[in-house]
Motif scaffolding. Structure first.
Motif, PDB file in Angstrom:
ATOM      1  N   ASP A 171      67.298  -8.049 -49.629  1.00  0.00           N
ATOM      2  CA  ASP A 171      66.327  -7.094 -50.153  1.00  0.00           C
ATOM      3  C   ASP A 171      65.152  -7.822 -50.808  1.00  0.00           C
ATOM      4  O   ASP A 171      65.330  -8.868 -51.445  1.00  0.00           O
ATOM      5  N   GLY A 172      63.974  -7.264 -50.660  1.00  0.00           N
ATOM      6  CA  GLY A 172      62.789  -7.870 -51.255  1.00  0.00           C
ATOM      7  C   GLY A 172      61.735  -6.835 -51.580  1.00  0.00           C
ATOM      8  O   GLY A 172      61.936  -5.630 -51.377  1.00  0.00           O
ATOM      9  N   GLU A 173      60.615  -7.297 -52.096  1.00  0.00           N
ATOM     10  CA  GLU A 173      59.502  -6.424 -52.442  1.00  0.00           C
ATOM     11  C   GLU A 173      58.220  -7.238 -52.423  1.00  0.00           C
ATOM     12  O   GLU A 173      58.259  -8.480 -52.338  1.00  0.00           O
ATOM     13  N   GLY A 174      57.089  -6.577 -52.531  1.00  0.00           N
ATOM     14  CA  GLY A 174      55.828  -7.298 -52.581  1.00  0.00           C
ATOM     15  C   GLY A 174      54.638  -6.431 -52.248  1.00  0.00           C
ATOM     16  O   GLY A 174      54.779  -5.277 -51.833  1.00  0.00           O
ATOM     17  N   ALA A 175      53.454  -7.009 -52.448  1.00  0.00           N
ATOM     18  CA  ALA A 175      52.197  -6.323 -52.140  1.00  0.00           C
ATOM     19  C   ALA A 175      51.220  -7.333 -51.564  1.00  0.00           C
ATOM     20  O   ALA A 175      51.183  -8.499 -51.978  1.00  0.00           O
ATOM     21  N   LEU A 176      50.446  -6.888 -50.599  1.00  0.00           N
ATOM     22  CA  LEU A 176      49.444  -7.723 -49.937  1.00  0.00           C
ATOM     23  C   LEU A 176      48.213  -6.880 -49.652  1.00  0.00           C
ATOM     24  O   LEU A 176      48.327  -5.679 -49.337  1.00  0.00           O
ATOM     25  N   PHE A 177      47.034  -7.482 -49.760  1.00  0.00           N
ATOM     26  CA  PHE A 177      45.803  -6.796 -49.341  1.00  0.00           C
ATOM     27  C   PHE A 177      44.896  -7.754 -48.591  1.00  0.00           C
ATOM     28  O   PHE A 177      44.823  -8.949 -48.914  1.00  0.00           O
ATOM     29  N   LEU A 178      44.239  -7.202 -47.560  1.00  0.00           N
ATOM     30  CA  LEU A 178      43.295  -7.952 -46.739  1.00  0.00           C
ATOM     31  C   LEU A 178      41.954  -7.220 -46.740  1.00  0.00           C
ATOM     32  O   LEU A 178      41.922  -5.984 -46.684  1.00  0.00           O
ATOM     33  N   LEU A 179      40.876  -7.973 -46.803  1.00  0.00           N
ATOM     34  CA  LEU A 179      39.545  -7.394 -46.587  1.00  0.00           C
ATOM     35  C   LEU A 179      39.165  -7.729 -45.150  1.00  0.00           C
ATOM     36  O   LEU A 179      38.903  -8.891 -44.820  1.00  0.00           O
ATOM     37  N   LEU A 180      39.205  -6.724 -44.284  1.00  0.00           N
ATOM     38  CA  LEU A 180      38.917  -6.921 -42.863  1.00  0.00           C
ATOM     39  C   LEU A 180      37.482  -6.502 -42.541  1.00  0.00           C
ATOM     40  O   LEU A 180      36.994  -5.500 -43.066  1.00  0.00           O
ATOM     41  N   SER A 181      36.853  -7.262 -41.659  1.00  0.00           N
ATOM     42  CA  SER A 181      35.469  -6.976 -41.275  1.00  0.00           C
ATOM     43  C   SER A 181      35.298  -7.125 -39.773  1.00  0.00           C
ATOM     44  O   SER A 181      36.136  -7.733 -39.096  1.00  0.00           O
ATOM     45  N   ASP A 182      34.189  -6.581 -39.264  1.00  0.00           N
ATOM     46  CA  ASP A 182      33.909  -6.721 -37.833  1.00  0.00           C
ATOM     47  C   ASP A 182      33.188  -8.019 -37.511  1.00  0.00           C
ATOM     48  O   ASP A 182      32.950  -8.331 -36.341  1.00  0.00           O
ATOM     49  N   GLU A 183      32.827  -8.785 -38.540  1.00  0.00           N
ATOM     50  CA  GLU A 183      32.199 -10.088 -38.355  1.00  0.00           C
ATOM     51  C   GLU A 183      32.793 -11.073 -39.348  1.00  0.00           C
ATOM     52  O   GLU A 183      33.209 -10.694 -40.447  1.00  0.00           O
ATOM     53  N   ALA A 184      32.825 -12.338 -38.966  1.00  0.00           N
ATOM     54  CA  ALA A 184      33.360 -13.372 -39.855  1.00  0.00           C
ATOM     55  C   ALA A 184      32.369 -13.661 -40.977  1.00  0.00           C
ATOM     56  O   ALA A 184      31.171 -13.849 -40.733  1.00  0.00           O
ATOM     57  N   GLY A 185      32.873 -13.688 -42.204  1.00  0.00           N
ATOM     58  CA  GLY A 185      32.049 -14.015 -43.355  1.00  0.00           C
ATOM     59  C   GLY A 185      32.222 -15.472 -43.740  1.00  0.00           C
ATOM     60  O   GLY A 185      32.998 -16.211 -43.128  1.00  0.00           O
ATOM     61  N   PRO A 186      31.520 -15.913 -44.789  1.00  0.00           N
ATOM     62  CA  PRO A 186      31.616 -17.320 -45.209  1.00  0.00           C
ATOM     63  C   PRO A 186      33.003 -17.721 -45.705  1.00  0.00           C
ATOM     64  O   PRO A 186      33.331 -18.903 -45.722  1.00  0.00           O
TER      65      PRO A 186
END
Length: 274
Positions: A171-186
């Motif tokens: 058993d485990g837990e966690g949180a993740l977030f991604l900022l996704l875009s249609d173009e690659a940023g710096p």
């Protein structure tokens, strides 16, 4: 589904994040947050900050959770029984809904754009990722926040233990977030190029076979008895990003929560598409 989702920012809840009060300035909001929200909301704000994208430019907030806010759900139900359905505190009920995390992030950012939550157990993160990929592909969004969170509670652990689920899993837990875009940023860390829902036997193919099929340089699979949760695929994606470089340009991520939810996510080095 083939796609091009550039990861311009990401964060995990157990990384070294900025102080909670700095990410969530409202003291009243911090006091009302459950443990589930305290995992997810700061992680989302950290990913947004790392990307350098202004919150006003976020065109969508998409979250995924396999089981939702278990702690608040249990608290509300327990109180309802103990107090015989009288004088109930509404806060645990309000925070027990699956879309609570996405709503809190939107309130904090003042965001009124598209906001969706997927609660598909072991397919939750991948379902949310498909939605994000379609929004970017159709031009309905240029930047979006994609996240996943699941918490572990003593009651949930005991129930699933009695069902025999922890004999072969942890058993485990966690949180993740991604900022996704249609173009690659710096600050782009990689690009998601494919999301698949194969039959279980396809994942039993050897690493060499999968690398040939996807023209990849590496395959990442869950470790046996490694703590996992319904949205653990998101964590493995984030942990695989530092592996991408000029020599390891393409990675196949194999996921199969509880051996019943097989999925494949393919990521590649962002420099290939810049």
């Amino acid at each position: 589904m083939k796609c091009r989702c550039y990861i311009n920012g990401h964060a995990l809840h157990d990384e070294q994040l900025p102080p909670f009060a700095e990410l969530v300035p409202s003291a009243a909001m911090r006091r009302r947050m459950s443990r589930f929200l305290r995992m997810g909301v700061p992680t989302a704000m950290a990913a947004l900050r790392r990307s350098g994208v202004d919150p006003a430019q976020v065109d969508a907030i998409i979250t995924a959770t396999g089981f939702g806010c278990l702690g608040d759900s249990e608290k509300f139900l327990r109180t309802m029984v103990e107090q015989r359905e009288e004088l109930l505190n509404p806060t645990p009920f309000i925070q027990s809904t699956f879309n609570t995390l996405g709503a809190q992030i939107a309130l904090l950012c003042g965001n009124r754009a598209y906001n969706m939550t997927y609660a598909h157990r072991g397919y939750s993160f991948e379902s949310a990722l498909l939605d994000a990929a379609m929004l970017l592909d159709e031009g309905q969004a240029h930047h979006l926040l994609l996240g996943a969170a699941d918490e572990q509670t003593p009651a949930q652990h005991r129930i699933m233990e009695r069902m025999g689920l922890w004999r072969r899993h942890a058993d485990g837990e966690g949180a993740l977030f991604l900022l996704l875009s249609d173009e690659a940023g710096p600050r782009c860390a990689g690009c998601i190029t494919e999301v698949l829902f194969p039959a279980g036997e396809e994942l039993r193919a050897s690493d060499d076979e999968l690398m040939r099929r996807f023209e990849a340089d590496r395959v990442v699979r869950p470790e046996p008895m490694q703590p996992d949760c319904a949205t653990g695929a998101g964590r493995r994606l984030a942990e695989a990003l530092p592996l991408l470089n000029s020599e390891v340009r393409r990675i196949v991520l194999c996921n199969n929560y509880m051996d019943t939810n097989p999925t494949v996510i393919v990521i590649e080095w962002a420099a290939q598409r810049s």
